[in-house]
Design a protein around this motif. Structure first.
Motif, PDB file in Angstrom:
ATOM      1  N   PHE A 125     -11.016  -1.596   3.199  1.00 34.78           N
ATOM      2  CA  PHE A 125     -10.188  -2.327   2.046  1.00 34.78           C
ATOM      3  C   PHE A 125     -10.632  -3.562   1.944  1.00 34.78           C
ATOM      4  O   PHE A 125      -9.991  -3.808   0.749  1.00 34.78           O
ATOM      5  CB  PHE A 125      -8.513  -2.131   3.041  1.00 34.78           C
ATOM      6  N   GLY A 127      -2.544  -1.030  -2.797  1.00 33.85           N
ATOM      7  CA  GLY A 127      -3.454   0.045  -2.218  1.00 33.85           C
ATOM      8  C   GLY A 127      -3.278   1.469  -2.115  1.00 33.85           C
ATOM      9  O   GLY A 127      -2.259   1.724  -1.957  1.00 33.85           O
ATOM     10  N   HIS A 150     -10.966  -5.237  -1.614  1.00 31.82           N
ATOM     11  CA  HIS A 150     -10.391  -5.952  -2.522  1.00 31.82           C
ATOM     12  C   HIS A 150     -11.763  -7.047  -2.929  1.00 31.82           C
ATOM     13  O   HIS A 150     -11.710  -8.129  -4.155  1.00 31.82           O
ATOM     14  CB  HIS A 150      -9.614  -6.874  -1.090  1.00 31.82           C
ATOM     15  N   ALA A 210       0.538  -0.679  -0.107  1.00 30.01           N
ATOM     16  CA  ALA A 210       0.091  -0.261  -0.801  1.00 30.01           C
ATOM     17  C   ALA A 210       1.438   1.524   0.020  1.00 30.01           C
ATOM     18  O   ALA A 210       1.821   1.142   0.480  1.00 30.01           O
ATOM     19  CB  ALA A 210      -1.005  -0.067   1.213  1.00 30.01           C
ATOM     20  N   VAL A 232      -7.787   0.088  -4.115  1.00 27.74           N
ATOM     21  CA  VAL A 232      -6.397  -1.237  -4.574  1.00 27.74           C
ATOM     22  C   VAL A 232      -7.025  -0.888  -6.131  1.00 27.74           C
ATOM     23  O   VAL A 232      -8.068  -1.320  -6.830  1.00 27.74           O
ATOM     24  CB  VAL A 232      -7.453  -2.508  -4.125  1.00 27.74           C
ATOM     25  N   THR A 264      -1.590  -7.150  -5.367  1.00 22.14           N
ATOM     26  CA  THR A 264      -2.122  -5.426  -5.505  1.00 22.14           C
ATOM     27  C   THR A 264      -1.538  -4.937  -4.686  1.00 22.14           C
ATOM     28  O   THR A 264      -1.094  -4.354  -3.501  1.00 22.14           O
ATOM     29  CB  THR A 264      -3.981  -6.294  -4.390  1.00 22.14           C
ATOM     30  N   LEU A 290      -4.632  -0.142   6.849  1.00 14.99           N
ATOM     31  CA  LEU A 290      -3.773  -0.477   5.842  1.00 14.99           C
ATOM     32  C   LEU A 290      -2.945  -1.675   6.721  1.00 14.99           C
ATOM     33  O   LEU A 290      -1.971  -2.196   6.028  1.00 14.99           O
ATOM     34  CB  LEU A 290      -3.237  -0.002   5.729  1.00 14.99           C
TER      35      LEU A 290
END
Length: 184
Positions: A105, A91, A109, A7, A132, A89, A41
């Motif tokens: 989050f 963020g 996702h 992230a 994301v 992925t 996060l």
């Protein structure tokens, strides 16, 4: 999507409507906005904060875009380049959204499944700086270095298939002014 979740916290803006205050250090409910962002996060394997270093309770990497104040795209891509891990992925979270949580989050996702990513909206349906994105898809639309400075995030993400996730309660609110902070 790959299981590695990294992230980027965007914390290096000018905060012009807050008299140039360092938003990462501004407190809400006894904790800095950066600590709220890092808590949101908590599921990330690695976090890079694009902004000036401030004390944190979690190990993070601090970096700055060059030149400074290049906007969210320059900051996001600088953060992306500072990651030690290879993310599946990625963020992204603006430091001024203290009501975003780990649950936010997790919902992002979930919403991203079958898409290139997912972003939270505000109460009016406008995309916020909380989302994301599949790192490989982001890399595929990345502009050259000269094209990043001042580029709008919506322009960078225009070609991506992004799900929009409505906020639950006030989680889509951001802090652009001292009044916004008071009203939270």
């Amino acid at each position: 999507m790959d299981m590695v979740f990294c992230a980027i916290v965007l914390a290096g803006g000018r905060a012009a409507r807050m008299d140039g205050a360092d938003k990462a250090s501004v407190e809400h409910q006894g904790r800095t906005l950066l600590e709220h962002a890092l808590e949101a996060l908590t599921d990330a394997d690695e976090v890079v904060v694009v902004g000036d270093p401030v004390p944190t309770t979690r190990p993070v990497t601090f970096t700055r875009e060059s030149p400074r104040y290049g906007g969210p795209v320059a900051a996001l891509l600088t953060g992306r380049d500072s990651l030690l891990r290879v993310p599946g992925t990625l963020g992204v979270l603006a430091v001024d959204m203290p009501l975003v949580t780990p649950w936010t989050f997790r919902r992002l996702h979930q919403a991203a499944l079958g898409h290139d990513g997912a972003f939270l909206t505000d109460a009016d349906g406008r995309r916020q700086l909380a989302g994301v994105v599949d790192a490989a898809r982001l890399d595929a639309v990345r502009p050259d270095l000269e094209g990043q400075h001042g580029m709008a995030l919506r322009a960078l993400l225009a070609e991506l298939d992004l799900a929009l996730v409505p906020p639950v309660g006030d989680e889509g609110r951001d802090v652009d002014t001292w009044t916004d902070l008071r009203d939270l």
